[in-house]
Design a protein around this motif. Structure first.
Motif, PDB file in Angstrom:
ATOM      1  N   PHE A 183      -1.091  -8.727 -18.415  1.00  0.00           N
ATOM      2  CA  PHE A 183      -0.712 -10.114 -18.054  1.00  0.00           C
ATOM      3  C   PHE A 183      -1.416 -10.551 -17.014  1.00  0.00           C
ATOM      4  N   ASP A 184      -1.580 -11.762 -16.678  1.00  0.00           N
ATOM      5  CA  ASP A 184      -2.230 -12.262 -15.512  1.00  0.00           C
ATOM      6  C   ASP A 184      -1.807 -11.671 -14.309  1.00  0.00           C
ATOM      7  N   THR A 185      -2.506 -11.021 -13.443  1.00  0.00           N
ATOM      8  CA  THR A 185      -1.898 -10.351 -12.365  1.00  0.00           C
ATOM      9  C   THR A 185      -2.837 -10.604 -11.152  1.00  0.00           C
ATOM     10  N   ASN A 186      -2.259  -9.670  -9.968  1.00  0.00           N
ATOM     11  CA  ASN A 186      -3.083  -9.926  -8.627  1.00  0.00           C
ATOM     12  C   ASN A 186      -3.644  -8.722  -8.364  1.00  0.00           C
ATOM     13  N   LEU A 187      -5.064  -8.377  -8.163  1.00  0.00           N
ATOM     14  CA  LEU A 187      -5.597  -7.273  -7.985  1.00  0.00           C
ATOM     15  C   LEU A 187      -5.469  -6.543  -6.567  1.00  0.00           C
ATOM     16  N   GLY A 188      -5.121  -7.527  -5.501  1.00  0.00           N
ATOM     17  CA  GLY A 188      -5.040  -7.013  -4.010  1.00  0.00           C
ATOM     18  C   GLY A 188      -5.812  -7.232  -3.112  1.00  0.00           C
ATOM     19  N   TYR A 189      -6.061  -6.704  -1.962  1.00  0.00           N
ATOM     20  CA  TYR A 189      -6.848  -7.224  -0.941  1.00  0.00           C
ATOM     21  C   TYR A 189      -8.474  -7.335  -1.344  1.00  0.00           C
ATOM     22  N   ILE A 190      -8.953  -8.312  -0.789  1.00  0.00           N
ATOM     23  CA  ILE A 190     -10.554  -8.229  -1.337  1.00  0.00           C
ATOM     24  C   ILE A 190     -11.472  -8.246   0.111  1.00  0.00           C
ATOM     25  N   GLY A 234     -12.649   3.112  -0.792  1.00  0.00           N
ATOM     26  CA  GLY A 234     -12.281   3.108  -2.355  1.00  0.00           C
ATOM     27  C   GLY A 234     -11.940   1.624  -2.704  1.00  0.00           C
ATOM     28  N   ILE A 235     -11.190   0.948  -1.933  1.00  0.00           N
ATOM     29  CA  ILE A 235     -11.082  -0.220  -2.274  1.00  0.00           C
ATOM     30  C   ILE A 235     -12.306  -1.111  -2.496  1.00  0.00           C
ATOM     31  N   GLU A 236     -13.284  -1.066  -1.674  1.00  0.00           N
ATOM     32  CA  GLU A 236     -14.407  -1.785  -1.713  1.00  0.00           C
ATOM     33  C   GLU A 236     -15.334  -1.303  -2.719  1.00  0.00           C
ATOM     34  N   GLU A 237     -15.347  -0.036  -3.353  1.00  0.00           N
ATOM     35  CA  GLU A 237     -15.917   0.549  -4.275  1.00  0.00           C
ATOM     36  C   GLU A 237     -15.428  -0.223  -5.614  1.00  0.00           C
ATOM     37  N   VAL A 238     -13.971  -0.116  -5.651  1.00  0.00           N
ATOM     38  CA  VAL A 238     -13.276  -0.511  -6.718  1.00  0.00           C
ATOM     39  C   VAL A 238     -13.553  -2.106  -7.253  1.00  0.00           C
ATOM     40  N   TYR A 239     -13.697  -2.752  -6.110  1.00  0.00           N
ATOM     41  CA  TYR A 239     -13.996  -4.331  -6.253  1.00  0.00           C
ATOM     42  C   TYR A 239     -15.393  -4.588  -6.760  1.00  0.00           C
ATOM     43  N   ASP A 274       1.969 -10.007   6.814  1.00  0.00           N
ATOM     44  CA  ASP A 274       0.745  -9.833   6.221  1.00  0.00           C
ATOM     45  C   ASP A 274       0.426 -10.856   5.162  1.00  0.00           C
ATOM     46  N   THR A 275      -0.589 -11.782   5.447  1.00  0.00           N
ATOM     47  CA  THR A 275      -0.860 -12.678   4.430  1.00  0.00           C
ATOM     48  C   THR A 275      -2.665 -12.604   4.374  1.00  0.00           C
ATOM     49  N   ALA A 276      -3.076 -11.151   4.208  1.00  0.00           N
ATOM     50  CA  ALA A 276      -4.414 -10.898   4.041  1.00  0.00           C
ATOM     51  C   ALA A 276      -4.773 -11.422   2.546  1.00  0.00           C
ATOM     52  N   PRO A 277      -5.774 -12.097   2.252  1.00  0.00           N
ATOM     53  CA  PRO A 277      -6.131 -12.723   1.009  1.00  0.00           C
ATOM     54  C   PRO A 277      -6.408 -11.471   0.018  1.00  0.00           C
ATOM     55  N   SER A 278      -6.316 -12.216  -1.310  1.00  0.00           N
ATOM     56  CA  SER A 278      -6.245 -11.124  -2.390  1.00  0.00           C
ATOM     57  C   SER A 278      -6.839 -11.863  -3.568  1.00  0.00           C
ATOM     58  N   GLN A 279      -7.082 -11.168  -4.612  1.00  0.00           N
ATOM     59  CA  GLN A 279      -7.864 -11.761  -5.723  1.00  0.00           C
ATOM     60  C   GLN A 279      -6.972 -11.704  -7.006  1.00  0.00           C
ATOM     61  N   PRO A 280      -6.652 -12.666  -7.673  1.00  0.00           N
ATOM     62  CA  PRO A 280      -6.111 -12.931  -9.101  1.00  0.00           C
ATOM     63  C   PRO A 280      -6.973 -12.442 -10.298  1.00  0.00           C
ATOM     64  N   ILE A 281      -6.650 -11.997 -11.365  1.00  0.00           N
ATOM     65  CA  ILE A 281      -7.290 -11.665 -12.576  1.00  0.00           C
ATOM     66  C   ILE A 281      -6.459 -11.941 -13.626  1.00  0.00           C
ATOM     67  N   VAL A 340      -2.999  -1.781  -9.129  1.00  0.00           N
ATOM     68  CA  VAL A 340      -4.194  -1.907 -10.070  1.00  0.00           C
ATOM     69  C   VAL A 340      -5.299  -1.353  -9.170  1.00  0.00           C
ATOM     70  N   THR A 341      -5.489  -1.743  -7.939  1.00  0.00           N
ATOM     71  CA  THR A 341      -6.974  -1.090  -7.232  1.00  0.00           C
ATOM     72  C   THR A 341      -6.517   0.070  -6.834  1.00  0.00           C
ATOM     73  N   TYR A 342      -5.185   0.228  -6.041  1.00  0.00           N
ATOM     74  CA  TYR A 342      -4.810   1.372  -5.521  1.00  0.00           C
ATOM     75  C   TYR A 342      -4.974   2.563  -6.685  1.00  0.00           C
ATOM     76  N   GLY A 343      -4.395   2.197  -7.893  1.00  0.00           N
ATOM     77  CA  GLY A 343      -4.537   3.218  -8.843  1.00  0.00           C
ATOM     78  C   GLY A 343      -6.146   3.677  -9.345  1.00  0.00           C
ATOM     79  N   ALA A 344      -6.635   2.397  -9.331  1.00  0.00           N
ATOM     80  CA  ALA A 344      -8.140   2.676  -9.703  1.00  0.00           C
ATOM     81  C   ALA A 344      -8.935   3.747  -8.622  1.00  0.00           C
TER      82      ALA A 344
END
Length: 498
Positions: free
Chosen positions: A87-94, A129-134, A177-184, A477-481
């Protein structure tokens, strides 16, 4: 889909093809490891909802209305990509991991933290880790998020937050917390996942869909697993990475004792509801970012927080064991006129109770009030102030839900938590949650057994790893990755062959 098997001995066996499993297999294959990825469902295209496939083919959704996007026995939660990418989702912090959770420090104060930070042992490791996944997502075709960090943000404690939003909520929340995130979107996820699978196969990896691993046992030099399916059999691997996702809870519980994995009952679980209102009314909440997170502590010191904000999305329901539970669904390609979000409390499990059963009993109690399924009630009725006269009509996006006494089903403590969040949101933006808005339940999270894991996600059994949802440490998603990558790298360091 079946593929010819060239060998029965592998360096790494990955069980589950969601984000955590995909990244674990991808990392292993690119490092030259012989990796076998086993997924019980279909490939991603084959396991998409028929309605979603119709949209991808260019058909109008109403032309295939007979397909229910949210049937309780949804089959779109399994398969390559997992529930996250179906489903369309949100990846998390970018642009920077944040400590987006808050808890009592036991001394009258609070502390903020990130679940990934706690799983990996340090904030720096989680951030890296988050940076590497992105970067992997971008290299495999995800459009790179544009722009820089907004100029009107500042660091508050250990998290990034929009100053306007923080000023608006004032002291109502312990954390905002309103840090930006990215949808996919689904079509973007399809491209990324298929590119990742191509790289796995181009190296020394094999992907078996429609196959189910069971009967895992330790051997003298690793593990053996029975794999059922057209190309099944007994396979041996030096290491096993379990990445079966939320719906894999029964599978994991069935293997822990047999493998002598050390674990405990979860001592804290997340229980709550989803709030659904018009996208117009919710606009002040979603203007700052895709997934704002607001948290306050209730009288018992338990965190009550917003969770998984789905702007112009839907609520989805699915069968989980013998209960029906809810989740949020982003609808980026087919937006609705509604916005929904979770309101959940991180509850301390009563002493002597199994945390998993405690959470599922909560869901069962709500289901009973909903004649076997989810329950919907207007905010006005929930608060004891039924809406009267004319007002905006908010219809539930749920296809199968019963109107009922949600407050009675939740019980006094959870009812007070939800009411407290509604009050604070309306203090921040008057009219944000009106009496015609809807509440739906049950929502349950963090119900896996509390596994004893190293910072590399390795269990008490050397060579056996649990990542993503099945780790009991994180979701997303990103945490799991990140946990998949971490486990794969640790497995590479193990000496010897199976």
């Amino acid at each position: 889909m079946t593929e010819p098997l060239a060998e029965s001995a592998w360096d790494v066996l990955v069980i589950g093809g969601g984000p955590a499993g995909l990244f674990a297999a991808h990392e292993s294959a690119r490092a030259g490891q012989r990796v076998l990825l086993v997924e019980a469902g279909d490939d991603m295209r084959g396991s998409l909802c028929p309605r979603v496939r119709a949209v991808l083919r260019g058909q109008r959704v109403r032309d295939v209305e007979k397909f229910r996007l949210q049937c309780t026995h949804c089959t779109c939660l399994v398969g390559i990509g997992g529930a996250a990418f179906h489903f369309d989702t949100n990846l998390g912090y970018i642009r920077g991991l944040t400590r987006s959770k808050v808890e009592s420090d036991g001394g009258g104060g609070t502390r903020t933290y990130s679940g990934l930070e706690r799983a990996l042992g340090s904030f720096a490791a989680a951030q890296s880790g988050i940076e590497e996944v992105y970067e992997t997502f971008y290299r495999l075709g995800l459009p790179r998020a544009g722009g820089d960090q907004p100029a009107d943000t500042e660091t508050i404690g250990d998290h990034q937050a929009d100053t306007g939003a923080v000023d608006a909520v004032g002291a109502a929340f312990a954390l905002a917390d309103t840090a930006p995130s990215q949808p996919i979107t689904v079509d973007e996820a399809l491209g990324v996942v298929e590119a990742m699978l191509a790289e796995i196969r181009a190296e020394r990896g094999l992907v078996l869909t429609g196959h189910r691993a069971s009967g895992i046992r330790r051997t003298g030099r690793g593990f053996a697993a029975t794999v059922a399916g057209p190309s099944g059999g007994e396979f041996h691997a030096r290491s096993v990475i379990v990445a079966v996702g939320k719906l894999g809870l029964p599978w994991v519980r069935g293997h822990l004792d047999d493998l002598a994995v050390r674990y405990d009952s979860p001592r804290r679980v997340d229980l709550g509801v989803r709030l659904e209102t018009s996208a117009e009314d919710a606009a002040p909440l979603t203007a700052a970012c895709h997934n704002p997170k607001f948290t306050y502590l209730n009288d018992a010191g338990e965190p009550v927080r917003t969770f998984c904000v789905c702007e112009r999305g839907r609520i989805m329901q699915y069968q989980f064991l013998d209960t029906v539970v809810l989740d949020g669904q982003h609808c980026l390609t087919t937006p609705t006129a509604r916005t929904n979000l979770g309101i959940i409390t991180t509850v301390d499990v009563p002493r002597g109770r199994d945390g998993t059963d405690f959470a599922l009993d909560f869901a069962r109690r709500v289901n009973k009030a909903g004649t076997g399924g989810s329950v919907v009630q207007s905010v006005g009725e929930f608060l004891g102030r039924p809406p009267s006269g004319s007002g905006p009509t908010v219809t539930s996006s749920l296809l199968e839900a019963a109107r009922g006494d949600l407050a009675g089903a939740l019980g006094p403590a959870r009812t007070a938590d939800v009411a407290g969040m509604i009050e604070r949101l309306n203090d921040a933006s008057p009219g944000l949650v009106g009496p015609y808005a809807l509440l739906a339940a049950p929502v349950v999270e963090r119900i896996y057994p509390a596994l004893e894991l190293s910072e590399d996600m390795e269990s008490s059994v050397p060579g056996l790893y649990f990542v993503g949802d099945s780790s009991s440490k994180i979701i997303g998603v990103t945490y799991g990755a990140v946990t998949g990558i971490r486990a794969a790298r640790s497995a590479m360091g193990r000496s010897g062959a199976c």
